[in-house]
Write a protein that holds these residues in place. Sequence first.
Motif, PDB file in Angstrom:
ATOM      1  N   GLU A 150       0.851  -1.191   0.000  1.00  0.00           N
ATOM      2  CA  GLU A 150       0.000   0.000   0.000  1.00  0.00           C
ATOM      3  C   GLU A 150       0.888   1.243   0.000  1.00  0.00           C
ATOM      4  OE1 GLU A 150      -3.435   0.263   0.017  1.00  0.00           O
ATOM      5  OE2 GLU A 150      -2.730   2.312  -0.302  1.00  0.00           O
ATOM      6  N   PHE A 151       0.512   2.240  -0.785  1.00  0.00           N
ATOM      7  CA  PHE A 151       1.348   3.446  -0.870  1.00  0.00           C
ATOM      8  C   PHE A 151       0.611   4.688  -0.373  1.00  0.00           C
ATOM      9  CE2 PHE A 151       2.566   0.470  -4.239  1.00  0.00           C
ATOM     10  CZ  PHE A 151       3.892   0.232  -3.883  1.00  0.00           C
ATOM     11  N   LEU A 152      -0.452   4.493   0.407  1.00  0.00           N
ATOM     12  CA  LEU A 152      -1.248   5.672   0.789  1.00  0.00           C
ATOM     13  C   LEU A 152      -0.483   6.600   1.714  1.00  0.00           C
ATOM     14  CD1 LEU A 152      -2.551   5.504   3.913  1.00  0.00           C
ATOM     15  CD2 LEU A 152      -4.009   3.840   2.818  1.00  0.00           C
ATOM     16  N   ARG A 153      -0.757   7.891   1.558  1.00  0.00           N
ATOM     17  CA  ARG A 153      -0.171   8.906   2.429  1.00  0.00           C
ATOM     18  C   ARG A 153      -1.214   9.340   3.443  1.00  0.00           C
ATOM     19  NH1 ARG A 153       0.116  13.188  -2.057  1.00  0.00           N
ATOM     20  NH2 ARG A 153      -1.752  12.003  -2.522  1.00  0.00           N
ATOM     21  N   GLU A 154      -0.806   9.538   4.676  1.00  0.00           N
ATOM     22  CA  GLU A 154      -1.737  10.092   5.649  1.00  0.00           C
ATOM     23  C   GLU A 154      -2.148  11.477   5.159  1.00  0.00           C
ATOM     24  OE1 GLU A 154      -0.545   9.693   9.727  1.00  0.00           O
ATOM     25  OE2 GLU A 154       0.233   7.691   9.375  1.00  0.00           O
ATOM     26  N   LYS A 206       7.814  -1.581  -1.955  1.00  0.00           N
ATOM     27  CA  LYS A 206       7.355  -0.662  -0.903  1.00  0.00           C
ATOM     28  C   LYS A 206       8.518  -0.029  -0.145  1.00  0.00           C
ATOM     29  CE  LYS A 206       5.002   1.531   2.032  1.00  0.00           C
ATOM     30  NZ  LYS A 206       3.738   1.364   2.688  1.00  0.00           N
ATOM     31  N   LEU A 213      11.997   8.190  -1.109  1.00  0.00           N
ATOM     32  CA  LEU A 213      11.387   9.432  -0.618  1.00  0.00           C
ATOM     33  C   LEU A 213      12.197  10.010   0.545  1.00  0.00           C
ATOM     34  CD1 LEU A 213       7.622   8.361  -0.751  1.00  0.00           C
ATOM     35  CD2 LEU A 213       8.797   9.956  -2.289  1.00  0.00           C
ATOM     36  N   PHE A 251       8.780  16.622  -2.701  1.00  0.00           N
ATOM     37  CA  PHE A 251       9.643  16.043  -1.660  1.00  0.00           C
ATOM     38  C   PHE A 251      11.016  16.708  -1.608  1.00  0.00           C
ATOM     39  CE2 PHE A 251       7.937  12.516   0.878  1.00  0.00           C
ATOM     40  CZ  PHE A 251       6.620  12.688   0.510  1.00  0.00           C
ATOM     41  N   GLY A 257      12.648  17.788   8.596  1.00  0.00           N
ATOM     42  CA  GLY A 257      12.810  16.404   8.178  1.00  0.00           C
ATOM     43  C   GLY A 257      11.588  15.525   8.342  1.00  0.00           C
ATOM     44  N   GLY A 259       9.204  12.335   9.646  1.00  0.00           N
ATOM     45  CA  GLY A 259       8.846  11.544  10.828  1.00  0.00           C
ATOM     46  C   GLY A 259       7.687  10.651  10.456  1.00  0.00           C
ATOM     47  N   CYS A 262       6.045   5.601   9.250  1.00  0.00           N
ATOM     48  CA  CYS A 262       6.496   4.804   8.107  1.00  0.00           C
ATOM     49  C   CYS A 262       7.948   5.051   7.717  1.00  0.00           C
ATOM     50  CB  CYS A 262       5.597   5.052   6.914  1.00  0.00           C
ATOM     51  SG  CYS A 262       3.879   4.674   7.285  1.00  0.00           S
ATOM     52  N   LEU A 263       8.249   6.234   7.178  1.00  0.00           N
ATOM     53  CA  LEU A 263       9.591   6.464   6.625  1.00  0.00           C
ATOM     54  C   LEU A 263      10.720   6.108   7.605  1.00  0.00           C
ATOM     55  CD1 LEU A 263       8.327   7.459   4.053  1.00  0.00           C
ATOM     56  CD2 LEU A 263       9.472   9.657   4.327  1.00  0.00           C
ATOM     57  N   PHE A 324       3.184  14.951  12.834  1.00  0.00           N
ATOM     58  CA  PHE A 324       4.408  14.736  12.025  1.00  0.00           C
ATOM     59  C   PHE A 324       4.285  15.371  10.652  1.00  0.00           C
ATOM     60  CE2 PHE A 324       4.130  11.468   8.613  1.00  0.00           C
ATOM     61  CZ  PHE A 324       2.811  11.101   8.748  1.00  0.00           C
ATOM     62  N   ARG A 414       9.724  24.621   8.522  1.00  0.00           N
ATOM     63  CA  ARG A 414       9.225  23.904   7.342  1.00  0.00           C
ATOM     64  C   ARG A 414       9.401  24.692   6.050  1.00  0.00           C
ATOM     65  NH1 ARG A 414       8.812  18.508   7.943  1.00  0.00           N
ATOM     66  NH2 ARG A 414       7.825  17.947   9.870  1.00  0.00           N
TER      67      ARG A 414
HETATM   68  C1  UGA Z   1       4.700   7.751   3.491  1.00  0.00           C
HETATM   69  C2  UGA Z   1       4.764   7.602   1.967  1.00  0.00           C
HETATM   70  O1  UGA Z   1       4.759   8.896   1.366  1.00  0.00           O
HETATM   71  C3  UGA Z   1       3.575   6.797   1.462  1.00  0.00           C
HETATM   72  O2  UGA Z   1       3.673   6.603   0.066  1.00  0.00           O
HETATM   73  C4  UGA Z   1       3.579   5.443   2.165  1.00  0.00           C
HETATM   74  O3  UGA Z   1       2.474   4.643   1.775  1.00  0.00           O
HETATM   75  C5  UGA Z   1       3.496   5.665   3.663  1.00  0.00           C
HETATM   76  O4  UGA Z   1       4.624   6.459   4.092  1.00  0.00           O
HETATM   77  C6  UGA Z   1       3.528   4.319   4.334  1.00  0.00           C
HETATM   78  O5  UGA Z   1       4.562   3.650   4.280  1.00  0.00           O
HETATM   79  O6  UGA Z   1       2.494   3.865   4.825  1.00  0.00           O
HETATM   80  P1  UGA Z   1       3.326   9.368   5.135  1.00  0.00           P
HETATM   81  O7  UGA Z   1       4.106   8.753   6.257  1.00  0.00           O
HETATM   82  O8  UGA Z   1       1.860   9.554   5.274  1.00  0.00           O
HETATM   83  O9  UGA Z   1       3.540   8.509   3.787  1.00  0.00           O
HETATM   84  O10 UGA Z   1       3.950  10.805   4.920  1.00  0.00           O
HETATM   85  P2  UGA Z   1       4.749  11.604   3.791  1.00  0.00           P
HETATM   86  O11 UGA Z   1       3.821  12.506   3.097  1.00  0.00           O
HETATM   87  O12 UGA Z   1       5.579  10.689   2.987  1.00  0.00           O
HETATM   88  O13 UGA Z   1       5.694  12.488   4.716  1.00  0.00           O
HETATM   89  C7  UGA Z   1       6.660  11.863   5.559  1.00  0.00           C
HETATM   90  C8  UGA Z   1       7.443  12.898   6.318  1.00  0.00           C
HETATM   91  O14 UGA Z   1       8.322  13.597   5.442  1.00  0.00           O
HETATM   92  C9  UGA Z   1       6.602  13.972   7.031  1.00  0.00           C
HETATM   93  O15 UGA Z   1       7.138  14.155   8.329  1.00  0.00           O
HETATM   94  C10 UGA Z   1       6.795  15.205   6.170  1.00  0.00           C
HETATM   95  O16 UGA Z   1       6.686  16.386   6.908  1.00  0.00           O
HETATM   96  C11 UGA Z   1       8.225  14.997   5.673  1.00  0.00           C
HETATM   97  N1  UGA Z   1       8.536  15.706   4.399  1.00  0.00           N
HETATM   98  C12 UGA Z   1       7.847  15.398   3.266  1.00  0.00           C
HETATM   99  C13 UGA Z   1       9.536  16.653   4.363  1.00  0.00           C
HETATM  100  O17 UGA Z   1      10.195  16.940   5.400  1.00  0.00           O
HETATM  101  N2  UGA Z   1       9.827  17.281   3.174  1.00  0.00           N
HETATM  102  C14 UGA Z   1       9.159  16.987   2.045  1.00  0.00           C
HETATM  103  O18 UGA Z   1       9.472  17.598   0.993  1.00  0.00           O
HETATM  104  C15 UGA Z   1       8.143  16.032   2.083  1.00  0.00           C
END
Ligand code: UGA
Length: 438
Positions: A150-154, A206, A213, A251, A257, A259, A262-263, A324, A414
């Motif tokens: 699954e690739f969904l973003r919160e 995945k 990212l 991105f 940074g 949090g 997931c990541l 986050f 940010r």
């Molecule tokens: C991430 C992935 O983007 C989804 O594709 C994946 O499905 C999901 O993990 C998962 O494994 O379930 P998510 O954790 O919802 O999704 O959040 P992201 O939108 O990816 O953001 C992650 C973090 O990176 C956040 O803390 C955000 O603030 C930060 N971020 C994002 C940055 O610091 N800079 C950016 O340019 C983008």
Amino acid sequence: MALKLSVIGTGYLGATHAACMASLGFEVIGFDTESSKVDLLSKGKVPFYEPDLEELLAEQIKAKRLTFTNKVEDLSDADVHFICVGTPQVKNGNAADLTYVNSALESIAKHVKPGGLVVGKSTVPVGTATKLRKRLLELNPKADLAWNPEFLREGFAVEDTLRPNRLVIGVVTDSAENILKEVYAINLKENTPWVRADLPTAELVKVAANSFLATKISFINAMAEVCEASGGDVTVLAKAIGYDPRIGSRFLQAGIGFGGGCLPKDIRAFMARAEELGASQAVEFLKEIDAINLRARQRIIELVRKDLSDDLVGKKVAVLGAAFKPDSDDVRDSPALDISAQIQAAGANVTVHDPKAISNAQKRFPGLTFAEDINSTLKDAEIVLHLTEWKIYREIDPAQIKKLVKSAIMIDGRNALDRDLWRAAGWKFRALGRTDSE
Ligand code: UGA
């Protein structure tokens, strides 16, 4: 006859998947071992904040397509069982904890109908699906298992589930693929790319995507460090390199940074798994990605120290944002809260505001002060930190709120606020990776 689906684990991923599949017309039953969660969901309530999800869920329950249970035997009617349980980081290391995935498989195995399919959606270390499939066939030789990450973003969970940018299907047999083609018939009709893979590749897609990212974010944060050292501006740099379509502008938002749930844990679990496989050198760079990410939190604390004459004791610090990321009430590994807690531990009095995440934040950091409205958060503050880029913070009028604070210093963690606007209103404005020329 339409397929009947079950969803095992009704957290973020499972609750969204269940509601979305029901909205596509399937009969769906969600299962969770926690009866409080089952009770809440059955009433059409979602135990976390996700735009549009609660409305969708309530609608599907009302239409009688969606039910929830804590009895695994209630799932025996389903043709396809999606495993959506969590795989958190283990307490004493980097690896993923597979307890919930393993127990989901053990409990569903004997309830799968002949010809039925178990589909893993959880993020797992490569090799897990093959092991689970072997175990499933031991317990129930007429069942099959596939992996469909699954690739969904919160914050965009419903949209991403209903209209994914690709569907990745790890299968061993054609019949498993055919069942999944029936599940995702609507997406196929809409020409969503369909990638058939073997089980290990599907699992790897995945973690590779999340690692990429994370790397992109840490890359721009590393550039921010170089900009700080050389007098450059990372926001201009990001814009300029982002125009190259091979790089792309998304991105590349420099700041405090990544949090979330997931990541951070996914890149650590990837390193742990690669080490087991004897391939640790291949992902050694992820250690640096993690280090750059955590360093951004220290760099912003340094900025705060600089503006407060290196003495945080007794200083009133206002923090905008606890989640986050915006549009989420998730505070797992939130950089905003980590920074707030560290500043508080250094002796400051920190007050944190967030439009949705306060109750979750309070549970994790009871020592911090939380405020329900922005004005009382800012009252008499000696410095203001913008740490989660909610839209409401961009709508703040800096001239208005200047009257509330003791000293008008804004640190934008940010790179999301309009620096010129804040400076024009008389604020000292600082941000990571930008030349500090006022
Ligand atoms: C991430 C992935 O983007 C989804 O594709 C994946 O499905 C999901 O993990 C998962 O494994 O379930 P998510 O954790 O919802 O999704 O959040 P992201 O939108 O990816 O953001 C992650 C973090 O990176 C956040 O803390 C955000 O603030 C930060 N971020 C994002 C940055 O610091 N800079 C950016 O340019 C983008």
